[in-house]
Design a protein around this motif. Sequence first.
Motif, PDB file in Angstrom:
ATOM      1  N   ASP A 103       0.838  -1.191   0.000  1.00 38.90           N
ATOM      2  CA  ASP A 103       0.000   0.000   0.000  1.00 38.90           C
ATOM      3  C   ASP A 103       0.879   1.249   0.000  1.00 38.90           C
ATOM      4  OD1 ASP A 103      -2.034   1.817   0.195  1.00 38.90           O
ATOM      5  OD2 ASP A 103      -2.686   1.219   2.200  1.00 38.90           O
ATOM      6  N   PRO A 104       1.018   1.919  -1.150  1.00 39.58           N
ATOM      7  CA  PRO A 104       1.891   3.090  -1.222  1.00 39.58           C
ATOM      8  C   PRO A 104       1.420   4.251  -0.358  1.00 39.58           C
ATOM      9  CG  PRO A 104       0.672   2.832  -3.263  1.00 39.58           C
ATOM     10  CD  PRO A 104       0.408   1.611  -2.439  1.00 39.58           C
ATOM     11  N   ARG A 105       0.168   4.216   0.087  1.00 33.80           N
ATOM     12  CA  ARG A 105      -0.333   5.296   0.942  1.00 33.80           C
ATOM     13  C   ARG A 105       0.368   5.298   2.295  1.00 33.80           C
ATOM     14  NH1 ARG A 105      -6.529   4.029   0.678  1.00 33.80           N
ATOM     15  NH2 ARG A 105      -5.560   2.013   1.031  1.00 33.80           N
ATOM     16  N   ARG A 106       0.890   4.142   2.717  1.00 32.83           N
ATOM     17  CA  ARG A 106       1.575   4.084   4.010  1.00 32.83           C
ATOM     18  C   ARG A 106       2.819   4.950   4.011  1.00 32.83           C
ATOM     19  NH1 ARG A 106       1.687  -1.792   6.677  1.00 32.83           N
ATOM     20  NH2 ARG A 106       2.132  -0.508   8.493  1.00 32.83           N
ATOM     21  N   ILE A 107       3.670   4.785   2.997  1.00 28.78           N
ATOM     22  CA  ILE A 107       4.901   5.581   2.955  1.00 28.78           C
ATOM     23  C   ILE A 107       4.575   7.042   2.679  1.00 28.78           C
ATOM     24  CG2 ILE A 107       5.407   5.054   0.531  1.00 28.78           C
ATOM     25  CD1 ILE A 107       7.924   5.767   3.390  1.00 28.78           C
ATOM     26  N   GLN A 108       3.570   7.309   1.854  1.00 27.70           N
ATOM     27  CA  GLN A 108       3.201   8.697   1.585  1.00 27.70           C
ATOM     28  C   GLN A 108       2.696   9.372   2.857  1.00 27.70           C
ATOM     29  OE1 GLN A 108       4.098  10.236  -0.959  1.00 27.70           O
ATOM     30  NE2 GLN A 108       4.221   8.796  -2.638  1.00 27.70           N
ATOM     31  N   GLY A 109       1.922   8.657   3.650  1.00 26.04           N
ATOM     32  CA  GLY A 109       1.443   9.209   4.924  1.00 26.04           C
ATOM     33  C   GLY A 109       2.580   9.445   5.901  1.00 26.04           C
ATOM     34  N   PHE A 110       3.520   8.502   5.949  1.00 22.81           N
ATOM     35  CA  PHE A 110       4.681   8.647   6.829  1.00 22.81           C
ATOM     36  C   PHE A 110       5.509   9.863   6.412  1.00 22.81           C
ATOM     37  CE2 PHE A 110       9.100   7.657   8.019  1.00 22.81           C
ATOM     38  CZ  PHE A 110       8.932   7.484   9.388  1.00 22.81           C
ATOM     39  N   VAL A 111       5.738  10.011   5.112  1.00 22.86           N
ATOM     40  CA  VAL A 111       6.498  11.151   4.598  1.00 22.86           C
ATOM     41  C   VAL A 111       5.786  12.452   4.953  1.00 22.86           C
ATOM     42  CG1 VAL A 111       7.201  12.328   2.464  1.00 22.86           C
ATOM     43  CG2 VAL A 111       7.677   9.903   2.771  1.00 22.86           C
ATOM     44  N   LYS A 112       4.485  12.485   4.789  1.00 25.61           N
ATOM     45  CA  LYS A 112       3.702  13.689   5.097  1.00 25.61           C
ATOM     46  C   LYS A 112       3.812  14.032   6.582  1.00 25.61           C
ATOM     47  CE  LYS A 112       0.192  16.624   4.393  1.00 25.61           C
ATOM     48  NZ  LYS A 112       0.383  17.880   3.772  1.00 25.61           N
ATOM     49  N   ARG A 113       3.742  13.025   7.441  1.00 26.62           N
ATOM     50  CA  ARG A 113       3.798  13.257   8.883  1.00 26.62           C
ATOM     51  C   ARG A 113       5.187  13.734   9.325  1.00 26.62           C
ATOM     52  NH1 ARG A 113       2.693   8.311  11.105  1.00 26.62           N
ATOM     53  NH2 ARG A 113       4.801   8.030  11.847  1.00 26.62           N
ATOM     54  N   VAL A 114       6.225  13.146   8.744  1.00 29.84           N
ATOM     55  CA  VAL A 114       7.586  13.457   9.168  1.00 29.84           C
ATOM     56  C   VAL A 114       8.092  14.772   8.564  1.00 29.84           C
ATOM     57  CG1 VAL A 114       9.987  12.657   9.037  1.00 29.84           C
ATOM     58  CG2 VAL A 114       8.171  11.059   9.603  1.00 29.84           C
ATOM     59  N   THR A 115       7.809  15.010   7.285  1.00 30.92           N
ATOM     60  CA  THR A 115       8.415  16.161   6.593  1.00 30.92           C
ATOM     61  C   THR A 115       7.419  17.241   6.184  1.00 30.92           C
ATOM     62  OG1 THR A 115       8.160  15.145   4.418  1.00 30.92           O
ATOM     63  CG2 THR A 115      10.197  14.653   5.636  1.00 30.92           C
ATOM     64  N   GLU A 121       8.668  12.109  -3.942  1.00 27.16           N
ATOM     65  CA  GLU A 121       9.514  12.579  -5.026  1.00 27.16           C
ATOM     66  C   GLU A 121       9.942  14.032  -4.852  1.00 27.16           C
ATOM     67  OE1 GLU A 121       6.444  11.152  -5.558  1.00 27.16           O
ATOM     68  OE2 GLU A 121       7.277   9.173  -5.896  1.00 27.16           O
ATOM     69  N   TRP A 122       9.267  14.783  -3.991  1.00 26.49           N
ATOM     70  CA  TRP A 122       9.551  16.199  -3.830  1.00 26.49           C
ATOM     71  C   TRP A 122      10.517  16.484  -2.683  1.00 26.49           C
ATOM     72  CZ3 TRP A 122       3.682  17.679  -3.801  1.00 26.49           C
ATOM     73  CH2 TRP A 122       3.140  17.462  -5.074  1.00 26.49           C
ATOM     74  N   LEU A 123      10.964  15.466  -1.996  1.00 28.93           N
ATOM     75  CA  LEU A 123      11.807  15.669  -0.817  1.00 28.93           C
ATOM     76  C   LEU A 123      13.195  16.186  -1.188  1.00 28.93           C
ATOM     77  CD1 LEU A 123      11.005  12.458   1.242  1.00 28.93           C
ATOM     78  CD2 LEU A 123      10.049  14.742   1.542  1.00 28.93           C
ATOM     79  N   THR A 124      13.759  16.949  -0.273  1.00 28.91           N
ATOM     80  CA  THR A 124      15.144  17.380  -0.405  1.00 28.91           C
ATOM     81  C   THR A 124      16.031  16.274   0.170  1.00 28.91           C
ATOM     82  OG1 THR A 124      15.180  18.408   1.770  1.00 28.91           O
ATOM     83  CG2 THR A 124      14.475  19.800  -0.092  1.00 28.91           C
ATOM     84  N   PRO A 125      17.340  16.317  -0.069  1.00 30.55           N
ATOM     85  CA  PRO A 125      18.222  15.299   0.514  1.00 30.55           C
ATOM     86  C   PRO A 125      18.132  15.231   2.046  1.00 30.55           C
ATOM     87  CG  PRO A 125      19.366  16.423  -1.257  1.00 30.55           C
ATOM     88  CD  PRO A 125      18.072  17.142  -1.053  1.00 30.55           C
ATOM     89  N   ALA A 126      18.016  16.373   2.704  1.00 26.94           N
ATOM     90  CA  ALA A 126      17.918  16.383   4.169  1.00 26.94           C
ATOM     91  C   ALA A 126      16.606  15.726   4.637  1.00 26.94           C
ATOM     92  CB  ALA A 126      18.014  17.809   4.694  1.00 26.94           C
ATOM     93  N   GLN A 127      15.522  16.010   3.929  1.00 29.17           N
ATOM     94  CA  GLN A 127      14.241  15.409   4.285  1.00 29.17           C
ATOM     95  C   GLN A 127      14.262  13.901   4.044  1.00 29.17           C
ATOM     96  OE1 GLN A 127      11.919  17.944   1.721  1.00 29.17           O
ATOM     97  NE2 GLN A 127      11.096  19.106   3.467  1.00 29.17           N
ATOM     98  N   CYS A 128      14.905  13.470   2.955  1.00 29.98           N
ATOM     99  CA  CYS A 128      15.030  12.032   2.689  1.00 29.98           C
ATOM    100  C   CYS A 128      15.790  11.355   3.818  1.00 29.98           C
ATOM    101  CB  CYS A 128      15.749  11.789   1.358  1.00 29.98           C
ATOM    102  SG  CYS A 128      14.718  11.979  -0.095  1.00 29.98           S
ATOM    103  N   GLU A 129      16.837  11.989   4.282  1.00 33.56           N
ATOM    104  CA  GLU A 129      17.620  11.421   5.381  1.00 33.56           C
ATOM    105  C   GLU A 129      16.768  11.274   6.639  1.00 33.56           C
ATOM    106  OE1 GLU A 129      20.596   9.483   6.992  1.00 33.56           O
ATOM    107  OE2 GLU A 129      20.647  10.219   4.941  1.00 33.56           O
ATOM    108  N   LYS A 130      15.928  12.247   6.898  1.00 25.82           N
ATOM    109  CA  LYS A 130      15.019  12.200   8.051  1.00 25.82           C
ATOM    110  C   LYS A 130      14.050  11.016   7.922  1.00 25.82           C
ATOM    111  CE  LYS A 130      12.296  15.568  10.657  1.00 25.82           C
ATOM    112  NZ  LYS A 130      11.735  16.920  10.642  1.00 25.82           N
ATOM    113  N   VAL A 131      13.518  10.811   6.730  1.00 27.22           N
ATOM    114  CA  VAL A 131      12.597   9.695   6.485  1.00 27.22           C
ATOM    115  C   VAL A 131      13.332   8.366   6.633  1.00 27.22           C
ATOM    116  CG1 VAL A 131      11.177   8.566   4.724  1.00 27.22           C
ATOM    117  CG2 VAL A 131      11.036  11.042   5.036  1.00 27.22           C
ATOM    118  N   ILE A 132      14.530   8.268   6.078  1.00 31.78           N
ATOM    119  CA  ILE A 132      15.312   7.028   6.168  1.00 31.78           C
ATOM    120  C   ILE A 132      15.586   6.674   7.625  1.00 31.78           C
ATOM    121  CG2 ILE A 132      17.590   6.014   5.708  1.00 31.78           C
ATOM    122  CD1 ILE A 132      17.509   7.519   2.983  1.00 31.78           C
ATOM    123  N   GLU A 133      16.009   7.651   8.408  1.00 35.26           N
ATOM    124  CA  GLU A 133      16.294   7.395   9.826  1.00 35.26           C
ATOM    125  C   GLU A 133      15.027   6.975  10.569  1.00 35.26           C
ATOM    126  OE1 GLU A 133      19.282   7.058  11.127  1.00 35.26           O
ATOM    127  OE2 GLU A 133      20.026   7.504   9.126  1.00 35.26           O
TER     128      GLU A 133
END
Length: 148
Positions: A103-115, A121-133
């Motif tokens: 369910d791709p909505r899970r990661i999209q929701g997580f990205v929305k909540r965190v960043t 696809e719109w994240l900056t490198p710093a935001q991607c790092e935050k999501v990865i961590e």
Amino acid sequence: MTAAKKGRKQPSIRTLWAIAKSAELGMTDDDLHALVFRETGKESIRELTQGQINDVARVLQNMKDGVSQRQKPKRTDVGGNRQTVAQRQKIYALCGELGWNDDPRRIQGFVKRVTHVDRLEWLTPAQCEKVIEGLKAILQREKAKEGS
């Protein structure tokens, strides 16, 4: 107003076969005959009146349109920030480990909540790092939970 009055060509038996055999539907002969019987009660396609052909064509086209709408890609790895391609691949790999790929909505929701950004696809490198961590922390907690 009928299709003939609008200048539009009436569907034919050939049209029914063309829609049924399209890549989206890929119906067999038996599938089409079963659909015709369900919609009209007639065993043979040749026995259909023009009105019944119109009805069956409409049903087939609705089925085809429904399939086309559901075939949207689950993820969009194309486009987005070119600097974050490798980071997004890491995010998708972590999602696979977590079992979130269904369910791709899970990661999209997580990205929305965190960043507070709507699309991965719109994240900056710093935001991607935050999501990865964040994903690594979730994965570590789930492994610890399974271990105990």
